[in-house]
Design an enzyme around this catalytic site. Structure first.
Site, PDB file in Angstrom:
ATOM      1  N   ASP A  61      32.517  38.161  50.524  1.00 14.51           N
ATOM      2  CA  ASP A  61      33.606  38.819  49.797  1.00 14.51           C
ATOM      3  C   ASP A  61      33.691  38.240  48.398  1.00 14.51           C
ATOM      4  O   ASP A  61      33.675  37.020  48.212  1.00 14.51           O
ATOM      5  CB  ASP A  61      34.940  38.604  50.529  1.00 14.51           C
ATOM      6  CG  ASP A  61      36.062  39.393  49.879  1.00 14.51           C
ATOM      7  OD1 ASP A  61      36.895  38.766  49.208  1.00 14.51           O
ATOM      8  OD2 ASP A  61      36.096  40.621  50.023  1.00 14.51           O
ATOM      9  N   ASN A  71      38.617  43.614  37.953  1.00 14.82           N
ATOM     10  CA  ASN A  71      38.819  45.030  37.611  1.00 14.82           C
ATOM     11  C   ASN A  71      39.996  45.193  36.664  1.00 14.82           C
ATOM     12  O   ASN A  71      39.944  45.966  35.703  1.00 14.82           O
ATOM     13  CB  ASN A  71      39.035  45.854  38.872  1.00 14.82           C
ATOM     14  CG  ASN A  71      37.730  46.335  39.476  1.00 14.82           C
ATOM     15  OD1 ASN A  71      36.733  46.479  38.780  1.00 14.82           O
ATOM     16  ND2 ASN A  71      37.718  46.576  40.761  1.00 14.82           N
ATOM     17  N   ASP A  99      32.190  47.950  38.443  1.00 15.97           N
ATOM     18  CA  ASP A  99      30.997  48.510  39.105  1.00 15.97           C
ATOM     19  C   ASP A  99      29.742  47.752  38.692  1.00 15.97           C
ATOM     20  O   ASP A  99      28.886  47.429  39.519  1.00 15.97           O
ATOM     21  CB  ASP A  99      30.847  49.993  38.747  1.00 15.97           C
ATOM     22  CG  ASP A  99      31.896  50.864  39.429  1.00 15.97           C
ATOM     23  OD1 ASP A  99      32.570  50.359  40.339  1.00 15.97           O
ATOM     24  OD2 ASP A  99      32.027  52.040  39.058  1.00 15.97           O
ATOM     25  N   GLU A 143      34.476  45.526  47.881  1.00 22.02           N
ATOM     26  CA  GLU A 143      33.737  44.405  47.308  1.00 22.02           C
ATOM     27  C   GLU A 143      33.206  43.470  48.386  1.00 22.02           C
ATOM     28  O   GLU A 143      32.844  42.335  48.100  1.00 22.02           O
ATOM     29  CB  GLU A 143      34.649  43.626  46.341  1.00 22.02           C
ATOM     30  CG  GLU A 143      35.798  42.880  46.994  1.00 22.02           C
ATOM     31  CD  GLU A 143      37.063  43.741  47.104  1.00 22.02           C
ATOM     32  OE1 GLU A 143      38.148  43.165  47.244  1.00 22.02           O
ATOM     33  OE2 GLU A 143      36.954  44.976  47.066  1.00 22.02           O
TER      34      GLU A 143
END
Length: 507
Positions: A382, A390, A399, A426
């Site tokens: 993770d 983000n 991305d 993610e």
């Protein structure tokens, strides 16, 4: 000869052929127009992001330069106001000022003037004969208002060095609060222009440091005539006054008339702002070239379709006989496309195995491990605080970050039986057949270190770079895939609970 029914079908086929060719051309043109406009929008968004990043770098650079200079001024003022202006005090102050000038490349000089404007202490190697700065605007402003605090003046040419400088000043007050003089730090204009020369803004881009009062301090492209030039009537100044700072707008330059995409940011609490701009036309050069190529290709394709349509119209009889075969072939092609879609097992963003592929392979490897008694390990990975990333840089950057991390994890597919997959969001996974839990923990540590070595910034976490947390689980006899995932997920939760950037092996 064709019978009436065949003729009717042929006529209908001619009409349908013409209609089909026309619709195909319109669809092709419409789709390509949409694609071109979408690509243009994407290109401009990327330019917006670039100029925002440039403006942020300029903002930090300018604020750091001014903060450091102001700290020196505060120290000098406090020393003079506390210890007075005796020869020993001035000598110590002068030594300190020379040391600070050597340490801070943005400084052109440091000075202390008495209430008459005479030089009391200075960092320059020699005193300019009969030097007096009482006529300078900043001196007059402090003389009128001793409580004015830090003043950032309009650029001037230094009397001691001849360089273009930006004066930073603080008043020196007597014990009774009256005006006793001025402490001056001169920032070199070329300190900023040298930094701006290193920025990638293209051939027609521009960057600038300006005062909110409406004049330029530094600019690239640089000309001495730009320094101190008024921005009155310019779109840039109108934008700052209408929208404030922290905006990105399309503005026509008052200096050279070029239309640019500008990002404007305020420099801390100072009456300054920075602007980073890239030429709109230059930014779209590649897009225009690609669009021209696509237009030429489209015209060629439309011509080809037209010729084919005419050929089809002339060969109506052959088309009618071949209709059934074409229908069959079309249906077979659709079935093949559906089969290919069902077989698509890759994640579109990262190129790793998708969740469906992961579930299939994990079930297969669990069955093999149970049947043959061979080890099997599962890593659940993770990305730590990915939401912060983000929020800080935007989803497009998110991305790109996810793709880089995925590529790093893919590099650990050292055997054809290993599978790197995107488990969800993610969260990524790595299936390691033939590897026990202890060895898998070692691999997980290497994965964690490799991701950290990418050096992807994630400022809001307080860490030097983006990190991952990894849970490792070893296959046990009679484990189902769900049980193996659950134990790996529990280990991942443990790794995150212990502060993240860690590897934990399931008990």
């Amino acid at each position: 000869m064709m019978n009436i029914g065949t003729k009717e079908r042929a006529s209908a086929l001619v009409g349908m052929t013409v209609l089909l060719v026309g619709l195909s051309c319109l669809t092709l043109i419409g789709f390509d127009v949409w694609r071109c406009l979408s690509e243009r929008s994407v290109q401009l968004r990327e330019v917006h992001a670039s100029v925002r990043n440039l403006a942020k770098a300029m903002q930090i650079h300018a604020q750091n330069a001014i903060d450091e200079a102001d700290l020196v001024l505060v120290g000098v003022v406090e020393r003079i106001e506390t210890d007075g202006t005796g020869p020993a005090v001035l000598a110590r102050t002068e030594r300190l000022m020379k040391l600070r000038k050597q340490a801070l490349p943005q400084l052109d000089g440091l000075f202390v003037f008495d209430r008459e404007g005479r030089w009391l202490a200075f960092s320059q190697p020699a005193l300019v004969a009969n030097a007096n700065n009482a006529d300078r605007d900043y001196f007059i402003r402090h003389e009128r208002d001793a409580a004015a605090g830090l003043l950032i003046g309009a650029p001037v040419r230094s009397r001691s060095t001849g360089h273009l400088v930006i004066p930073l000043t603080r008043a020196i007050n007597a014990p009774d609060g009256s005006f006793a003089g001025v402490a001056l730090a001169m920032l070199r204009v070329d300190y900023f222009t040298r930094f701006y020369d290193e920025l990638d803004i293209g051939h027609d881009g521009a960057v600038a440091l300006a005062a909110t009062e409406g004049y330029l301090l530094a600019r690239r492209p640089f000309s001495p005539s730009y320094v101190g030039k008024s921005l009155a009537g310019s779109q840039l100044l109108e934008t700052v006054r209408k929208y404030g700072t922290g905006v990105t707008k399309e503005i026509r330059s008052a200096q050279d008339g070029v239309v640019r995409l500008n990002s404007i940011m305020r420099v801390g609490d100072y009456p300054l702002f920075v602007g980073a701009a890239m030429s709109k036309d230059e930014s779209l050069v590649e897009w225009r070239s690609n669009t021209i190529v696509h237009v030429v290709c489209d015209l060629g394709f439309v011509l080809l379709l037209t010729l084919l349509g005419l050929q089809l119209a002339r060969r109506v009889r052959e088309t009618e006989r071949a209709r059934a075969q074409l229908v069959d072939a079309h249906e077979a092609l659709e079935r093949l496309n559906r089969d290919l879609e069902r077989q698509a097992l890759s994640d579109g963003l990262t190129g790793l195995a998708n969740r469906r592929h992961f579930d299939m392979r994990l079930a297969h490897e669990c069955a093999m491990a149970a049947q043959q008694g061979t080890p099997l390990a599962l890593l659940l990975i993770d990305i730590d605080h990915f939401k912060y990333y983000n929020d800080e840089f935007g989803h497009q950057s998110g991305d790109a970050c996810l793709q880089r991390v995925a590529a790093t994890i893919r590099s650990f597919e050292t055997d054809p039986s290993c599978v790197a997959a995107r488990y969800g969001g993610e969260e990524l996974a790595l299936i390691l057949p033939g590897i026990d839990g202890l060895a898998a923990s070692g691999i997980a540590d290497k994965v964690r270190e490799a991701v950290a070595a990418l050096g992807i910034p994630n400022p809001r976490t307080g860490r030097a770079a983006l990190t991952v947390s990894i849970g490792v689980a070893n296959f046990r006899a009679n484990d189902t895939p769900r049980e193996l995932i659950a134990r790996s997920d529990a280990a991942l939760y443990n790794a995150k609970s212990c502060g993240r950037d860690a590897v934990r092996l399931a008990a």
